[in-house]
Design an enzyme around this catalytic site. Structure first.
Site, short mmCIF file in Angstrom:
data_model
loop_
_atom_site.label_atom_id
_atom_site.label_comp_id
_atom_site.label_asym_id
_atom_site.label_seq_id
_atom_site.Cartn_x
_atom_site.Cartn_y
_atom_site.Cartn_z
N ASN A 11 48.51 31.40 48.31
CA ASN A 11 48.92 30.15 48.97
C ASN A 11 50.27 29.74 48.40
O ASN A 11 50.35 29.27 47.26
CB ASN A 11 47.85 29.08 48.71
CG ASN A 11 48.24 27.73 49.27
OD1 ASN A 11 49.26 27.60 49.96
ND2 ASN A 11 47.45 26.72 48.96
N LYS A 13 52.12 27.32 49.31
CA LYS A 13 52.35 25.86 49.37
C LYS A 13 53.77 25.60 49.91
O LYS A 13 54.26 26.37 50.73
CB LYS A 13 52.09 25.24 48.00
CG LYS A 13 50.73 25.67 47.44
CD LYS A 13 50.29 24.91 46.23
CE LYS A 13 48.93 25.44 45.77
NZ LYS A 13 48.37 24.67 44.68
N HIS A 97 42.17 22.22 51.90
CA HIS A 97 42.80 22.41 50.58
C HIS A 97 42.89 21.06 49.86
O HIS A 97 43.12 20.02 50.49
CB HIS A 97 44.20 23.03 50.73
CG HIS A 97 44.73 23.48 49.40
ND1 HIS A 97 45.33 22.61 48.53
CD2 HIS A 97 44.68 24.67 48.78
CE1 HIS A 97 45.65 23.27 47.42
NE2 HIS A 97 45.27 24.52 47.55
N GLU A 99 45.09 19.66 48.24
CA GLU A 99 46.31 18.87 48.45
C GLU A 99 46.29 18.21 49.83
O GLU A 99 46.85 17.12 50.01
CB GLU A 99 47.54 19.77 48.25
CG GLU A 99 47.72 20.08 46.77
CD GLU A 99 48.13 21.50 46.45
OE1 GLU A 99 48.75 22.16 47.30
OE2 GLU A 99 47.81 21.95 45.32
N GLU A 169 37.94 25.48 44.43
CA GLU A 169 39.15 25.19 43.67
C GLU A 169 38.98 23.84 43.00
O GLU A 169 39.24 22.79 43.62
CB GLU A 169 40.36 25.13 44.60
CG GLU A 169 40.64 26.42 45.34
CD GLU A 169 42.09 26.47 45.80
OE1 GLU A 169 42.85 27.27 45.23
OE2 GLU A 169 42.47 25.71 46.69
N GLY A 175 47.32 24.14 39.54
CA GLY A 175 48.70 23.93 39.11
C GLY A 175 48.83 23.30 37.73
O GLY A 175 49.89 22.84 37.35
N SER A 215 44.88 27.88 38.82
CA SER A 215 45.56 28.52 37.69
C SER A 215 45.05 29.93 37.40
O SER A 215 44.98 30.34 36.25
CB SER A 215 45.46 27.63 36.43
OG SER A 215 46.09 26.38 36.67
P1 13P Z 1 47.51 27.39 41.31
O1 13P Z 1 47.14 28.85 41.25
O2 13P Z 1 48.99 27.15 41.27
O3 13P Z 1 46.74 26.58 40.33
O4 13P Z 1 47.06 26.88 42.78
C1 13P Z 1 45.79 27.15 43.22
C2 13P Z 1 45.70 26.74 44.64
O5 13P Z 1 45.75 25.56 44.95
C3 13P Z 1 45.58 27.78 45.64
O6 13P Z 1 45.29 27.25 46.89
#
Ligand code: 13P
Length: 257
Positions: A11, A13, A97, A99, A169, A175, A215
């Site tokens: 992803n 983003k 997701h 976010e 997640e 992140g 992460s």
């Molecule tokens: P990170 O791997 O940067 O923590 O992000 C995970 C994520 O949100 C994948 O959709």
């Protein structure tokens, strides 16, 4: 024992640009050597999907979208329909997701509408769920996962479930550099699988891929994916570095999840 093909998604983003995104896609396409032992998808920003589809041509990497709108067309300024995504070569779509839920403000009803629309369009959906730090600290991880799974899959048929991947997640791990321990993640995944057995049946539960995100990186991917109910990963930051993402993909195959 079922033999689930691992799934690893990248992803991106709101990262990359036309040049770096296409270079990353080409590096992944030429570096992927898994002999079909893993399913790989990348989720670039909307505006680069068409060109990245060309960069992936001939590779085994599927193109995915980070979001989609559930209505087919009309007065929805700024939104992107599933037919538009299909025109760009998209085969997989993320819904729910964290976010989208916690930054953009999507609720369970929207996530469910999107999930159902993706499935009705014939594409694969990766339904993302997971608890916040507060929810974790108050012991609500399994309850939140259950709630988001039930709400996200409401109205999804047993047949459609074969095109669903669930991504657990934990919000506090995304992140942040903090990762769930393999044991904690395994416990959460096992509960989600039990829930799928309750909602559908045991065969459906055995077959569905439940992947971990938050992460994940080359240094921890192997131990996470070695867990019996962790069938791959949804990778953010580390998916922007081709060597790291390829290394995580190799870990998933090595674990024979
Ligand atoms: P990170 O791997 O940067 O923590 O992000 C995970 C994520 O949100 C994948 O959709």
């Amino acid at each position: 024992m079922t033999n689930r093909t691992p799934f690893v998604g990248g992803n991106w983003k709101m990262n990359t640009d036309a040049t770096t995104g296409n270079a990353l896609a080409r590096a992944l396409a030429s570096g992927l050597d898994t002999s079909g032992g893993v399913e790989v998808a990348i989720y670039p920003p909307f505006v680069y999907l068409s060109s990245i589809s060309q960069s992936l041509a001939g590779s085994d990497i599927s193109l995915g979208a980070q979001d989609a709108y559930h209505e087919p067309s009309g007065a929805f300024t700024g939104e992107i329909s599933l037919d538009m995504l299909k025109d760009c070569g998209v085969r997989s779509v993320l819904t729910g997701h964290s976010e989208r839920r916690h930054v953009i403000g999507e609720n369970d009803t929207i996530v469910n509408k999107k999930t159902r629309a993706v499935l009705a369009s014939g594409l694969q959906v990766v339904l993302c769920i997971g608890e916040t730090l507060d929810q974790r600290e108050s012991g609500k991880t399994d309850a939140i996962n259950e709630h988001q799974t039930r709400a996200g899959l409401e109205g999804v048929s047993r047949d459609q479930l074969s095109r669903v991947v669930i991504a657990y997640e934990p919000v506090w791990a995304i992140g942040t550099g903090k990762t769930a321990t393999p044991e904690d993640a395994q416990n959460a995944h096992a509960r989600i699988r039990e829930l799928i057995a309750t909602m559908y049946d045991q065969n459906a539960a055995d077959a569905i891929r439940i992947i971990y995100g938050g992460s994940m990186k080359p240094g921890n991917a192997g131990e996470l994916m070695a867990m019996p109910d962790i069938d791959g990963g949804l990778i953010g930051g580390a998916s922007l570095v081709s060597d790291d993402f390829l290394s995580i993909i190799r870990s998933s195959v090595a674990q024979g999840v």
